[in-house]
Design an enzyme around this catalytic site. Structure first.
Site, mmCIF file in Angstrom:
data_model
loop_
_atom_site.group_PDB
_atom_site.id
_atom_site.type_symbol
_atom_site.label_atom_id
_atom_site.label_comp_id
_atom_site.label_asym_id
_atom_site.label_seq_id
_atom_site.Cartn_x
_atom_site.Cartn_y
_atom_site.Cartn_z
ATOM 1 N N GLY A 115 36.697 39.577 39.763
ATOM 2 C CA GLY A 115 37.346 40.879 39.944
ATOM 3 C C GLY A 115 36.617 41.931 39.131
ATOM 4 O O GLY A 115 36.104 41.638 38.048
ATOM 5 N N LYS A 152 35.932 35.527 45.421
ATOM 6 C CA LYS A 152 36.020 34.251 46.128
ATOM 7 C C LYS A 152 34.808 34.190 47.049
ATOM 8 O O LYS A 152 34.801 34.783 48.127
ATOM 9 C CB LYS A 152 37.330 34.161 46.907
ATOM 10 C CG LYS A 152 37.631 32.780 47.412
ATOM 11 C CD LYS A 152 39.119 32.482 47.555
ATOM 12 C CE LYS A 152 39.902 33.437 48.410
ATOM 13 N NZ LYS A 152 39.704 33.359 49.843
ATOM 14 N N GLU A 167 35.636 33.636 33.824
ATOM 15 C CA GLU A 167 35.569 32.174 33.751
ATOM 16 C C GLU A 167 34.893 31.519 34.974
ATOM 17 O O GLU A 167 33.971 30.710 34.830
ATOM 18 C CB GLU A 167 37.020 31.723 33.647
ATOM 19 C CG GLU A 167 37.285 30.322 33.302
ATOM 20 C CD GLU A 167 38.717 29.984 33.745
ATOM 21 O OE1 GLU A 167 39.474 30.888 34.164
ATOM 22 O OE2 GLU A 167 39.038 28.793 33.682
ATOM 23 N N ASP A 202 41.715 40.670 31.642
ATOM 24 C CA ASP A 202 42.753 39.763 31.132
ATOM 25 C C ASP A 202 42.519 39.346 29.676
ATOM 26 O O ASP A 202 43.424 38.853 29.020
ATOM 27 C CB ASP A 202 42.816 38.489 31.982
ATOM 28 C CG ASP A 202 43.013 38.792 33.453
ATOM 29 O OD1 ASP A 202 43.580 39.850 33.763
ATOM 30 O OD2 ASP A 202 42.594 37.975 34.287
ATOM 31 N N ARG A 242 68.137 54.141 33.182
ATOM 32 C CA ARG A 242 67.814 53.000 34.046
ATOM 33 C C ARG A 242 67.085 51.904 33.276
ATOM 34 O O ARG A 242 66.559 52.134 32.185
ATOM 35 C CB ARG A 242 66.867 53.443 35.163
ATOM 36 C CG ARG A 242 67.557 54.149 36.287
ATOM 37 C CD ARG A 242 66.541 54.645 37.296
ATOM 38 N NE ARG A 242 67.226 55.221 38.446
ATOM 39 C CZ ARG A 242 66.691 56.104 39.266
ATOM 40 N NH1 ARG A 242 65.453 56.520 39.071
ATOM 41 N NH2 ARG A 242 67.375 56.561 40.288
ATOM 42 N N LEU A 296 45.327 49.523 39.540
ATOM 43 C CA LEU A 296 45.070 50.728 38.747
ATOM 44 C C LEU A 296 44.527 50.333 37.377
ATOM 45 O O LEU A 296 43.807 51.095 36.735
ATOM 46 C CB LEU A 296 46.366 51.522 38.556
ATOM 47 C CG LEU A 296 46.927 52.193 39.816
ATOM 48 C CD1 LEU A 296 48.276 52.811 39.532
ATOM 49 C CD2 LEU A 296 45.948 53.254 40.300
HETATM 50 O O1 F6P Z 1 41.280 38.442 36.517
HETATM 51 C C1 F6P Z 1 41.452 39.796 36.726
HETATM 52 C C2 F6P Z 1 42.596 40.048 37.662
HETATM 53 O O2 F6P Z 1 42.742 41.432 37.768
HETATM 54 C C3 F6P Z 1 43.902 39.350 37.281
HETATM 55 O O3 F6P Z 1 44.570 40.016 36.262
HETATM 56 C C4 F6P Z 1 44.619 39.323 38.619
HETATM 57 O O4 F6P Z 1 45.524 38.250 38.702
HETATM 58 C C5 F6P Z 1 43.506 39.099 39.580
HETATM 59 O O5 F6P Z 1 42.322 39.550 38.963
HETATM 60 C C6 F6P Z 1 43.702 39.825 40.889
HETATM 61 O O6 F6P Z 1 42.572 39.697 41.640
HETATM 62 P P1 F6P Z 1 42.343 40.269 43.108
HETATM 63 O O7 F6P Z 1 43.479 41.152 43.476
HETATM 64 O O8 F6P Z 1 41.047 40.985 43.039
HETATM 65 O O9 F6P Z 1 42.273 39.058 43.973
#
Ligand code: F6P
Length: 361
Positions: A12, A76, A115, A139, A174, A280
């Site tokens: 990501g 992916k 990772e 993260d 709220r 965001l």
């Molecule tokens: O690892 C980064 C991250 O933004 C996570 O916090 C989140 O779970 C994931 O990637 C979401 O990835 P995407 O929406 O790109 O599949």
């Protein structure tokens, strides 16, 4: 000395990727007289027909403050597989990649990623191809480095969002629930929750009880605070349950914020709203710290390659960039220590983690 190195970004995106690319290119060309090739869309760019581009001082000019990655990324790859609901270590067609790297005269790689991406980088190292990794992820869940770049920007964004939610929550009396990213670790929720004055922080490391959440809401009412701000990490779990996924097949976490919102409303009758901060947190310009860290990581990665380091990742250690074995970097996820200082501080100032035994702390 290498004549040409390749640079790629995987996983990501995170604010600061372009800062790393720029610094690596400037160091490789300016300091060591090497040439640079950008590999597009993560490892996909060195498979099949290949997709690469020349990286020069000119092509990296002006990219420091830019969000995303000029090289494109994939989290992916076409070679990844999900088996029984789990992402298996990607089966990288390494022979094909090595042939293509040779074709493009790329003699070493700077791999910028989290990772999963670094696990693939390690496979190149095991085939004796020179590679150095750079730890990226909002993260902050890589154990071998104090910090990954992108994290601090994500915290800034989440904190600002919380500040904004605060005023609307207080105006309407709220309960506001903000769901943040972080996969299976609670760093973003914890640090943004502290910086943005959350009342309840729900993290994967501390399973939450809805009774404890409700108790905190009522406790606040008793002292005259008729609103409550809750930050929930996307990987947080209710006691006895597992994480919530948007789509099981895709393994995308999400939905726990809405779950908590609904349950709070059911149990208290108080109006409640949920905001999912989502991407965001990843998009847009990196803050000053991530520009600096990304730049230092990029330059250090190239210096490490040139000085003969192999199969390493640059890592921040007590404010200084060092190198650690890639294997260490991918071994363990860095979770929030539940007995650690930040959790203690949060509890001391009255923030609840809604643990079943929260009263014992
Ligand atoms: O690892 C980064 C991250 O933004 C996570 O916090 C989140 O779970 C994931 O990637 C979401 O990835 P995407 O929406 O790109 O599949």
């Amino acid at each position: 000395m290498f004549k040409r190195i390749g640079i790629l970004t995987g996983g990501g995106d995170a604010p600061g990727l372009n800062a790393v690319i720029r610094a690596a290119v400037r160091t490789a060309i300016g300091e060591f007289g090497m040439k640079c090739t950008g590999i597009e869309d993560s490892f996909e760019g060195i498979l099949g027909d290949t997709q690469t581009r020349k990286l020069t001082l000119k092509t990296v000019s002006g990219i420091l403050p830019r969000g995303g990655t000029i090289l494109g990324t994939r989290n992916k790859g076409s070679f990844c597989k999900i088996v029984d609901g789990e992402m298996v270590i990607p089966e990288m067609p390494i022979d094909e990649a090595l042939v293509n790297l040779k074709k493009h005269k790329i003699e070493a790689l700077v791999v910028i990623g989290g990772e999963g991406t670094l696990a693939i980088a390690e496979q190149f190292h095991l085939r004796n191809f020179p590679v150095v990794g750079v730890p990226k992820t909002i993260d902050n869940d890589l154990s071998a480095t104090e910090l990954t770049f992108g994290f601090r920007t994500a915290i800034d964004i989440a904190t600002e969002a919380l500040d904004r939610l605060h005023t609307t929550a207080a105006s309407h009396d709220r309960v506001m629930v903000m769901e943040v990213m972080g996969r299976n670790s609670g760093w973003i929720a914890l640090e943004a929750g502290l910086a943005g004055s959350a009342d309840i922080i729900l993290i994967p490391e501390i399973p939450f009880s809805m009774d404890a959440v409700v108790k905190k809401v009522y406790e606040r009412e008793r002292i005259g605070s008729l609103f409550t701000n809750i930050v929930v990490a996307e990987g947080a779990m209710e006691v006895g349950r597992s994480e919530i996924y948007l789509d099981e097949g895709e393994l995308r976490l999400g939905g726990v914020g809405e779950y908590v919102r609904r349950r709070v409303e059911e149990k208290t009758g108080k109006e409640s709203r949920c905001v999912v901060l989502g991407h965001l947190q990843r998009g847009g310009s990196p803050n000053a710290f991530d520009r600096m860290l990304g730049t230092n990581f990029g330059a250090c990665a190239v210096r490490a390659l040139v000085s003969g380091e192999r199969g390493k990742m640059v890592a921040l250690e007590a404010g200084h960039v060092e190198t650690v074995p890639l294997a260490d970097a991918i071994e363990n996820v860095k979770s929030v220590p539940v007995e650690g200082q930040l959790v203690r501080t949060a509890r001391d100032i009255g923030i609840s983690f809604a643990a079943e035994n929260e009263d014992d702390f």
